[in-house]
Design an enzyme around this catalytic site. Structure first.
Site, short mmCIF file in Angstrom:
data_model
loop_
_atom_site.label_atom_id
_atom_site.label_comp_id
_atom_site.label_asym_id
_atom_site.label_seq_id
_atom_site.Cartn_x
_atom_site.Cartn_y
_atom_site.Cartn_z
N ALA A 156 -14.89 4.56 -0.58
CA ALA A 156 -14.68 3.41 0.30
C ALA A 156 -13.30 2.80 0.11
O ALA A 156 -12.97 1.79 0.71
CB ALA A 156 -15.75 2.36 0.05
N GLU A 190 0.84 -1.21 0.00
CA GLU A 190 0.00 0.00 0.00
C GLU A 190 0.87 1.25 0.00
O GLU A 190 1.86 1.33 0.73
CB GLU A 190 -0.91 -0.03 1.23
CG GLU A 190 -2.23 0.67 1.03
CD GLU A 190 -3.13 -0.02 0.01
OE1 GLU A 190 -2.96 0.23 -1.21
OE2 GLU A 190 -4.00 -0.81 0.42
N HIS A 191 0.47 2.19 -0.83
CA HIS A 191 1.20 3.44 -1.01
C HIS A 191 2.63 3.19 -1.48
O HIS A 191 3.56 3.87 -1.05
CB HIS A 191 1.19 4.29 0.28
CG HIS A 191 -0.07 5.09 0.41
ND1 HIS A 191 -0.26 6.29 -0.23
CD2 HIS A 191 -1.23 4.85 1.07
CE1 HIS A 191 -1.47 6.77 0.05
NE2 HIS A 191 -2.08 5.90 0.83
N ASP A 196 2.86 2.24 -5.02
CA ASP A 196 2.76 2.13 -6.49
C ASP A 196 3.23 3.40 -7.20
O ASP A 196 3.23 3.47 -8.41
CB ASP A 196 1.34 1.74 -6.94
CG ASP A 196 0.30 2.80 -6.67
OD1 ASP A 196 0.50 3.65 -5.77
OD2 ASP A 196 -0.74 2.80 -7.37
N ASP A 199 -4.58 0.90 -9.32
CA ASP A 199 -6.03 0.69 -9.43
C ASP A 199 -6.45 0.47 -10.88
O ASP A 199 -7.16 -0.48 -11.20
CB ASP A 199 -6.78 1.91 -8.85
CG ASP A 199 -6.39 2.19 -7.42
OD1 ASP A 199 -5.77 1.32 -6.79
OD2 ASP A 199 -6.71 3.29 -6.93
#
Ligand code: GLA
Length: 384
Positions: A124, A36-37, A39, A173
């Site tokens: 979300a 996470e964080h 990319d 994403d």
């Protein structure tokens, strides 16, 4: 009438019935298991597409204009050139951004009518905006026979978000939404864009999501700020050592050689520890060592919370609660500042701790959480 019939009849009532063919496309939401964080610092991520979706119906309209209708917002807007951001219809920026990026690449896009409908919860952390960008890019590419790969469409979606919408997001994403495959996650190297599919059997365990039902307003500005902090740390490194290509590959043992600020040091701490967790999780998932995966998910959460500082009271509360109740693992996913927590646990545990969490969370924050079960699904596709 099933859902598809309802959608087509809505399309006809918005745009008027005529004989021009209407095509139907769908893009999924995504989760990210680990990475996470990272990319946007050349790191490895492990996302999967899941069975929430944004769907579009699209039809040529033989004009130069784009007529867009959002079923969620019950709003319609007509867009022409030159392309501009819309204050009145902010949702249209994700679509216009994609058209604008395609045109920058030399594709002149003819006019079309477009209806959007979806069930990805917004804010979300499940990438509803990337799903919209990718489904629109894919639909346009197919409608007008543009020769674009799924990877190209992911990059166009990211460019739309970076240049038109204004969030400096990484590629994760859009990439997983474009390339996802049912039952598989991917390990994507965001430096080379090389990726591999991985399948794992969860057996008596399951992943599920808990939505904190909050989205804090500093989300986008803090996201861009984290990126800047990473860029400034890298430039300090490269001034003294031009061989370090990206922050993900930085050797933290050499940290004392560089004049990092306190904040930069904390960001580096998260990124370099995430690299180790990711390597271990990929192996542990394949070997079925879910206890190890769970432990690392908790570690990842607290690293995002304390070192990267992108969590919030609500998601911290959910993760602590689950940790105290003996769940296998849990962590916030996506950009942060609210949104969803991804949980890994034994299948029957959810029914035991879910209602207690709901009660405690409501008492503290005045509103409840939402639970989502999901399956790992295909990436963007045409529905026929
Ligand atoms: C958001 C961004 C992604 C990624 C995640 C954090 O979802 O769109 O590019 O940076 O946050 O991992």
């Amino acid at each position: 009438m099933n859902e598809t019939h309802i959608l087509f009849s809505k399309f006809n009532s918005v745009f008027g019935k005529n004989s021009t063919p209407i095509r139907h496309f769908s893009a999924p939401a995504r989760i990210n298991i680990i990475g996470e964080h990272v990319d946007y610092v050349g790191g490895i991520v492990l996302p999967a597409a899941i069975n929430f979706s944004i769907q579009v119906l699209i039809q040529r309209n033989d004009t130069d204009d784009f007529i867009l209708y959002s079923e969620d917002f019950q709003q319609s807007t007509k867009v022409g050139r030159p392309f501009q951001n819309s204050k009145e219809y902010p949702w249209s920026d994700y679509i216009v951004g994609v058209i604008s990026e395609l045109e920058k690449k030399g594709h002149k896009i003819p006019g079309f009518n477009l209806l959007i409908n979806g069930n990805i919860p917004q804010g979300a952390g499940l990438s509803s905006s990337a799903a919209l960008e990718v489904v629109v890019g894919y639909a346009i590419a197919n409608l007008f026979s543009l020769n674009l790969s799924r990877e190209d469409i992911a990059l166009i979606g990211q460019a739309a978000e970076n240049h038109f919408v204004g969030t400096n997001c990484g590629i994760m994403d859009q990439f997983i939404i474009a390339t996802g495959k049912k039952d598989f996650c991917i390990s994507l190297n965001t430096n080379s864009l090389k990726y591999q599919y991985h399948k794992f059997e969860l057996g008596e365990f399951e992943f599920y999501l808990i939505n904190s039902n909050v989205k804090h307003s500093l989300k986008d500005s803090a996201y861009n700020q984290r990126r800047q902090e990473c860029e400034s740390a890298l430039s300090k490194i490269q001034k003294l050592n031009s061989e370090v290509q990206n922050l993900y590959s930085f050797d933290i043992d050499t940290k004392d050689l560089y004049p990092f600020s306190n904040d930069e040091m904390k960001r580096i701490q998260h990124i370099t520890s995430e690299r180790k967790r990711t390597d271990t999780i990929i192996t542990s998932l394949t070997n079925g060592d879910f206890a190890k995966v769970g432990t690392l998910l908790f570690e990842c959460h607290w690293s995002l919370s304390k070192d990267y500082e992108v969590s919030c009271e609500e998601t911290d509360f959910i993760v602590s609660f689950l940790q105290n109740k003996g769940a296998l693992g849990a962590r916030m996913i996506g950009g942060g500042f609210g949104g969803c927590v991804l949980v890994l646990d034994k299948k029957e545990n959810f029914s035991v701790i879910g209602s207690e969490l709901e009660k405690n969370y409501k008492q503290k924050f005045g509103h409840g959480v939402s639970y989502y079960q999901f399956t790992i699904s295909d990436g963007v596709k045409e529905l026929i």
